[in-house]
Design a protein around this motif. Structure first.
Motif, PDB file in Angstrom:
ATOM      1  N   TYR A  36       0.832  -1.191   0.000  1.00 44.75           N
ATOM      2  CA  TYR A  36       0.000   0.000   0.000  1.00 44.75           C
ATOM      3  C   TYR A  36       0.875   1.253   0.000  1.00 44.75           C
ATOM      4  O   TYR A  36       0.649   2.179  -0.781  1.00 44.75           O
ATOM      5  CB  TYR A  36      -0.954   0.025   1.206  1.00 44.75           C
ATOM      6  N   HIS A  37       1.867   1.272   0.884  1.00 43.61           N
ATOM      7  CA  HIS A  37       2.719   2.462   0.972  1.00 43.61           C
ATOM      8  C   HIS A  37       3.532   2.683  -0.299  1.00 43.61           C
ATOM      9  O   HIS A  37       3.699   3.827  -0.732  1.00 43.61           O
ATOM     10  CB  HIS A  37       3.613   2.400   2.208  1.00 43.61           C
ATOM     11  N   GLU A  38       3.997   1.617  -0.915  1.00 44.79           N
ATOM     12  CA  GLU A  38       4.735   1.759  -2.175  1.00 44.79           C
ATOM     13  C   GLU A  38       3.833   2.348  -3.254  1.00 44.79           C
ATOM     14  O   GLU A  38       4.224   3.273  -3.971  1.00 44.79           O
ATOM     15  CB  GLU A  38       5.290   0.411  -2.625  1.00 44.79           C
ATOM     16  N   VAL A  39       2.620   1.825  -3.383  1.00 45.83           N
ATOM     17  CA  VAL A  39       1.682   2.315  -4.398  1.00 45.83           C
ATOM     18  C   VAL A  39       1.256   3.745  -4.068  1.00 45.83           C
ATOM     19  O   VAL A  39       1.192   4.606  -4.954  1.00 45.83           O
ATOM     20  CB  VAL A  39       0.458   1.384  -4.517  1.00 45.83           C
ATOM     21  N   ASN A  40       0.992   4.014  -2.804  1.00 47.58           N
ATOM     22  CA  ASN A  40       0.564   5.352  -2.403  1.00 47.58           C
ATOM     23  C   ASN A  40       1.645   6.387  -2.724  1.00 47.58           C
ATOM     24  O   ASN A  40       1.342   7.470  -3.226  1.00 47.58           O
ATOM     25  CB  ASN A  40       0.218   5.379  -0.915  1.00 47.58           C
ATOM     26  N   VAL A  50       6.375  14.744  -9.816  1.00 53.50           N
ATOM     27  CA  VAL A  50       7.764  14.416  -9.487  1.00 53.50           C
ATOM     28  C   VAL A  50       8.225  13.310 -10.423  1.00 53.50           C
ATOM     29  O   VAL A  50       9.341  13.335 -10.925  1.00 53.50           O
ATOM     30  CB  VAL A  50       7.893  13.982  -8.006  1.00 53.50           C
ATOM     31  N   GLU A  51       7.337  12.345 -10.660  1.00 54.73           N
ATOM     32  CA  GLU A  51       7.575  11.263 -11.618  1.00 54.73           C
ATOM     33  C   GLU A  51       6.313  11.108 -12.467  1.00 54.73           C
ATOM     34  O   GLU A  51       5.495  10.223 -12.222  1.00 54.73           O
ATOM     35  CB  GLU A  51       7.889   9.958 -10.889  1.00 54.73           C
ATOM     36  N   PRO A  52       6.127  11.980 -13.466  1.00 53.03           N
ATOM     37  CA  PRO A  52       4.914  11.907 -14.282  1.00 53.03           C
ATOM     38  C   PRO A  52       4.793  10.566 -14.998  1.00 53.03           C
ATOM     39  O   PRO A  52       5.790   9.981 -15.430  1.00 53.03           O
ATOM     40  CB  PRO A  52       5.090  13.031 -15.297  1.00 53.03           C
ATOM     41  N   ILE A  53       3.565  10.077 -15.083  1.00 58.24           N
ATOM     42  CA  ILE A  53       3.282   8.842 -15.805  1.00 58.24           C
ATOM     43  C   ILE A  53       2.027   9.058 -16.638  1.00 58.24           C
ATOM     44  O   ILE A  53       1.319  10.048 -16.464  1.00 58.24           O
ATOM     45  CB  ILE A  53       3.102   7.635 -14.849  1.00 58.24           C
ATOM     46  N   ALA A  54       1.759   8.123 -17.534  1.00 59.68           N
ATOM     47  CA  ALA A  54       0.559   8.208 -18.374  1.00 59.68           C
ATOM     48  C   ALA A  54      -0.685   8.191 -17.494  1.00 59.68           C
ATOM     49  O   ALA A  54      -0.709   7.569 -16.428  1.00 59.68           O
ATOM     50  CB  ALA A  54       0.526   7.046 -19.354  1.00 59.68           C
ATOM     51  N   GLN A  55      -1.711   8.876 -17.944  1.00 59.89           N
ATOM     52  CA  GLN A  55      -2.944   9.001 -17.170  1.00 59.89           C
ATOM     53  C   GLN A  55      -3.538   7.638 -16.819  1.00 59.89           C
ATOM     54  O   GLN A  55      -3.975   7.420 -15.689  1.00 59.89           O
ATOM     55  CB  GLN A  55      -3.965   9.843 -17.922  1.00 59.89           C
ATOM     56  N   GLU A  58      -1.667   6.019 -14.045  1.00 59.25           N
ATOM     57  CA  GLU A  58      -2.001   6.646 -12.767  1.00 59.25           C
ATOM     58  C   GLU A  58      -3.355   6.140 -12.261  1.00 59.25           C
ATOM     59  O   GLU A  58      -3.508   5.852 -11.066  1.00 59.25           O
ATOM     60  CB  GLU A  58      -2.021   8.167 -12.916  1.00 59.25           C
ATOM     61  N   VAL A  59      -4.305   5.998 -13.150  1.00 61.31           N
ATOM     62  CA  VAL A  59      -5.620   5.464 -12.778  1.00 61.31           C
ATOM     63  C   VAL A  59      -5.465   4.039 -12.245  1.00 61.31           C
ATOM     64  O   VAL A  59      -6.069   3.670 -11.232  1.00 61.31           O
ATOM     65  CB  VAL A  59      -6.597   5.523 -13.977  1.00 61.31           C
ATOM     66  N   ASP A  60      -4.649   3.241 -12.919  1.00 62.08           N
ATOM     67  CA  ASP A  60      -4.417   1.865 -12.475  1.00 62.08           C
ATOM     68  C   ASP A  60      -3.784   1.833 -11.085  1.00 62.08           C
ATOM     69  O   ASP A  60      -4.148   0.999 -10.248  1.00 62.08           O
ATOM     70  CB  ASP A  60      -3.538   1.110 -13.469  1.00 62.08           C
ATOM     71  N   LEU A  61      -2.846   2.738 -10.838  1.00 58.29           N
ATOM     72  CA  LEU A  61      -2.228   2.809  -9.509  1.00 58.29           C
ATOM     73  C   LEU A  61      -3.259   3.186  -8.450  1.00 58.29           C
ATOM     74  O   LEU A  61      -3.270   2.628  -7.345  1.00 58.29           O
ATOM     75  CB  LEU A  61      -1.086   3.828  -9.492  1.00 58.29           C
ATOM     76  N   ARG A  62      -4.129   4.121  -8.771  1.00 54.22           N
ATOM     77  CA  ARG A  62      -5.175   4.514  -7.807  1.00 54.22           C
ATOM     78  C   ARG A  62      -6.113   3.345  -7.506  1.00 54.22           C
ATOM     79  O   ARG A  62      -6.526   3.151  -6.367  1.00 54.22           O
ATOM     80  CB  ARG A  62      -5.975   5.697  -8.340  1.00 54.22           C
TER      81      ARG A  62
END
Length: 78
Positions: A36-40, A50-55, A58-62
Motif C-alpha cells: 500500500y505504501h509503495e503504491v501510495n 515528481v515522476e509523471p506517468i501516463a494518465q 495513474e488510474v491503475d495505480l489509484r
C-alpha cells in the motif's frame, strides 16, 4: 507525519496500534501494508509530477491503492 496524502495512519487513526501489532505478527498484513505504501507513494509522485506517468497508468495505480486499502480495512475490522 508524512506530507503524502492517504497514509494509513491518517486513513485509520483508530487502528494505529493494531496496524503496528499486525505488521509484526502477520506476514500477509505486513506485505499488504508495505505494498500500500509503495503504491501510495507512486501515486503521490505522479500526482505532483515528481515522476509523471501516463494518465491510465495513474488510474491503475489509484485502483490498486484502493483495493489494498479495502483489503487492509477488512483485516482491521476483524
Amino acid at each position: 507525519m508524512s506530507h503524502t496524502p492517504h497514509e494509513l495512519a491518517e486513513e485509520f487513526p483508530q487502528h494505529i496500534e493494531k496496524m503496528s501489532a499486525l505488521k509484526v505478527s502477520d506476514a500477509h498484513f505486513a506485505k499488504m501494508f508495505e505494498a500500500y505504501h509503495e503504491v501510495n507513494r507512486a501515486v503521490h509522485r505522479a500526482e505532483t509530477n515528481v515522476e509523471p506517468i501516463a494518465q491510465m497508468a495513474e488510474v491503475d495505480l489509484r485502483k490498486k491503492r484502493s483495493a489494498l486499502k479495502d483489503e487492509i480495512a477488512a483485516y482491521l475490522s476483524t
